[in-house]
Motif scaffolding. Structure first.
Motif, PDB file in Angstrom:
ATOM      1  N   THR A  33      41.417  50.697  35.449  1.00 35.00           N
ATOM      2  CA  THR A  33      40.172  50.398  36.115  1.00 35.00           C
ATOM      3  C   THR A  33      40.907  50.123  37.599  1.00 35.00           C
ATOM      4  O   THR A  33      41.006  48.721  37.949  1.00 35.00           O
ATOM      5  CB  THR A  33      39.643  49.009  35.482  1.00 35.00           C
ATOM      6  N   HIS A  93      40.748  51.099  41.775  1.00 34.64           N
ATOM      7  CA  HIS A  93      39.977  51.462  42.967  1.00 34.64           C
ATOM      8  C   HIS A  93      40.551  51.900  44.298  1.00 34.64           C
ATOM      9  O   HIS A  93      40.958  51.022  44.825  1.00 34.64           O
ATOM     10  CB  HIS A  93      38.713  50.618  43.026  1.00 34.64           C
ATOM     11  N   ASN A 118      40.718  46.988  45.657  1.00 33.15           N
ATOM     12  CA  ASN A 118      39.926  46.431  44.427  1.00 33.15           C
ATOM     13  C   ASN A 118      38.892  45.510  45.043  1.00 33.15           C
ATOM     14  O   ASN A 118      38.139  45.327  44.326  1.00 33.15           O
ATOM     15  CB  ASN A 118      40.946  45.986  43.327  1.00 33.15           C
ATOM     16  N   THR A 119      39.024  45.078  46.267  1.00 30.14           N
ATOM     17  CA  THR A 119      38.160  44.213  46.818  1.00 30.14           C
ATOM     18  C   THR A 119      36.782  44.738  47.011  1.00 30.14           C
ATOM     19  O   THR A 119      35.997  44.002  47.069  1.00 30.14           O
ATOM     20  CB  THR A 119      38.543  43.395  48.138  1.00 30.14           C
ATOM     21  N   TYR A 177      35.099  43.530  43.782  1.00 33.27           N
ATOM     22  CA  TYR A 177      35.458  42.264  43.157  1.00 33.27           C
ATOM     23  C   TYR A 177      34.284  41.272  43.290  1.00 33.27           C
ATOM     24  O   TYR A 177      33.421  41.852  44.047  1.00 33.27           O
ATOM     25  CB  TYR A 177      36.682  41.690  43.793  1.00 33.27           C
ATOM     26  N   GLY A 178      34.189  40.410  42.389  1.00 35.75           N
ATOM     27  CA  GLY A 178      32.967  39.330  42.807  1.00 35.75           C
ATOM     28  C   GLY A 178      33.118  38.369  43.893  1.00 35.75           C
ATOM     29  O   GLY A 178      32.236  37.544  43.985  1.00 35.75           O
ATOM     30  N   ASP A 238      29.481  41.360  41.602  1.00 34.46           N
ATOM     31  CA  ASP A 238      30.719  41.644  40.515  1.00 34.46           C
ATOM     32  C   ASP A 238      30.642  42.889  40.142  1.00 34.46           C
ATOM     33  O   ASP A 238      29.707  43.482  39.434  1.00 34.46           O
ATOM     34  CB  ASP A 238      30.659  40.567  39.833  1.00 34.46           C
ATOM     35  N   GLY A 239      31.593  43.531  40.484  1.00 27.81           N
ATOM     36  CA  GLY A 239      31.666  44.970  39.986  1.00 27.81           C
ATOM     37  C   GLY A 239      31.092  46.107  40.631  1.00 27.81           C
ATOM     38  O   GLY A 239      31.365  47.248  40.496  1.00 27.81           O
ATOM     39  N   LYS A 271      29.309  40.745  51.404  1.00 25.45           N
ATOM     40  CA  LYS A 271      30.352  40.447  50.721  1.00 25.45           C
ATOM     41  C   LYS A 271      31.761  40.641  51.363  1.00 25.45           C
ATOM     42  O   LYS A 271      31.955  41.579  52.199  1.00 25.45           O
ATOM     43  CB  LYS A 271      30.836  41.310  49.480  1.00 25.45           C
ATOM     44  N   ASP A 285      35.047  41.544  51.602  1.00 20.73           N
ATOM     45  CA  ASP A 285      35.836  42.410  51.283  1.00 20.73           C
ATOM     46  C   ASP A 285      37.060  42.650  52.426  1.00 20.73           C
ATOM     47  O   ASP A 285      36.818  42.425  53.331  1.00 20.73           O
ATOM     48  CB  ASP A 285      35.460  43.432  50.221  1.00 20.73           C
TER      49      ASP A 285
END
Length: 284
Positions: free
Chosen positions: A74, A76, A82-83, A86-87, A199-200, A208, A210
């Motif tokens: 998992t 990205h 990965n941010t 993320y949630g 989230d996800g 968000k 990120d």
């Protein structure tokens, strides 16, 4: 073959690499930010549950191995790392996390730095990432000198009832510290916020917080910062001591490139940074 020297090369554009690039951008140093992925597209599937979770539309199609057992990690590979998925919950590590911990199978040694060394940088990161939260309500939180700039997000009705019931039982529920732009953090305008798809999911509204939205995009406004996407770092060459990187080898769209820098920052995530260092040892 390309051979170009920079002041700083940053490998990875996630939370670590993106934020590092943002911090260095005003210095005037020539910075090369290398990202093995591309910009995540803004599309209808961003908020489609089946596409995101069942089809794993934004997850790498690489095959990794746990011993001889293959699996799809998992991970990205996008600008922002990965941010992007993320949630946006932004907790600080606790003081004890930096200390020696004894486990049944061995000892986890103490860090060379303590929580107090990191505390000022936690504050800077929380402000950069627009963290909304409330101090003093989480009984496990470490010492903090400053309040969050923005108050906590209100609970939804069902969660508020759950929090009230838990408090009656003697527990201490608290709102998560979340990195989100709500329009109370001027000069940013009020975005179209959909917290239920945080989230996800990637967030096409850019509400968000990120690493791409908060760090990479502003860094790219400086002429001294260059971002190269679809750029896989395949090898780091070092000097005889093994402590200084002399060349960074990159594979990009079928072309082999070589770069050098006074400082090389490896921020490719826990697993991929370790894999890159391992390849460095194997090629030395």
């Amino acid at each position: 073959m390309s051979d170009k020297h920079y002041d700083v090369i940053v490998i990875g554009s996630g939370a670590g690499g993106g934020t590092m690039t943002y911090a260095l951008a005003p210095s005037g140093k020539r910075i090369l930010l290398l990202e093995r992925g591309d910009f995540l597209p803004k599309e209808r599937q961003n908020w489609d549950t089946y596409s995101v979770f069942c089809q794993q539309r934004y997850v790498t199609d690489e095959t990794w191995y746990n011993g001889e057992q293959p699996f799809r990690p998992t991970i990205h590979y996008w600008v922002g790392g990965n941010t992007k998925m993320y949630g946006a919950a932004m907790f600080r590590l606790r003081e004890r996390d930096f200390q020696e911990i004894k486990y049944p199978d061995g000892i986890s040694p103490a860090w060379p730095l303590s929580y107090q060394d990191f505390a000022p940088y936690y504050t800077r990161a929380e402000r950069l990432y627009h963290v909304h939260g409330q101090r003093g309500i989480d009984p496990t939180e470490p010492p903090m000198e400053h309040d969050y700039l923005y108050g906590p997000l209100p609970h939804e009705p069902r969660i508020q009832k759950l929090a009230d019931d838990l408090e009656k039982l003697g527990y201490h529920p608290f709102p998560l510290p979340l990195g989100v732009r709500l329009g109370d953090d001027k000069p940013y305008p009020q975005p179209s916020v959909h917290l239920s798809a945080f989230d996800g999911y990637p967030d096409p509204s850019e509400s968000k917080a990120d690493a791409q939205v908060i760090a990479v995009n502003p860094a790219l406004e400086f002429d001294n910062v260059t971002l190269m996407v679809n750029s896989l770092v395949t090898k780091l060459e070092t000097d005889a001591s093994g402590r200084s990187v002399t060349q960074v080898h990159v594979e990009r769209e079928g072309e082999q490139l070589t770069f050098s820098a006074d400082i090389v920052v490896v921020a490719a995530g826990a697993a991929n940074s370790a894999a890159l260092f391992l390849r460095c040892l194997l090629y030395t």
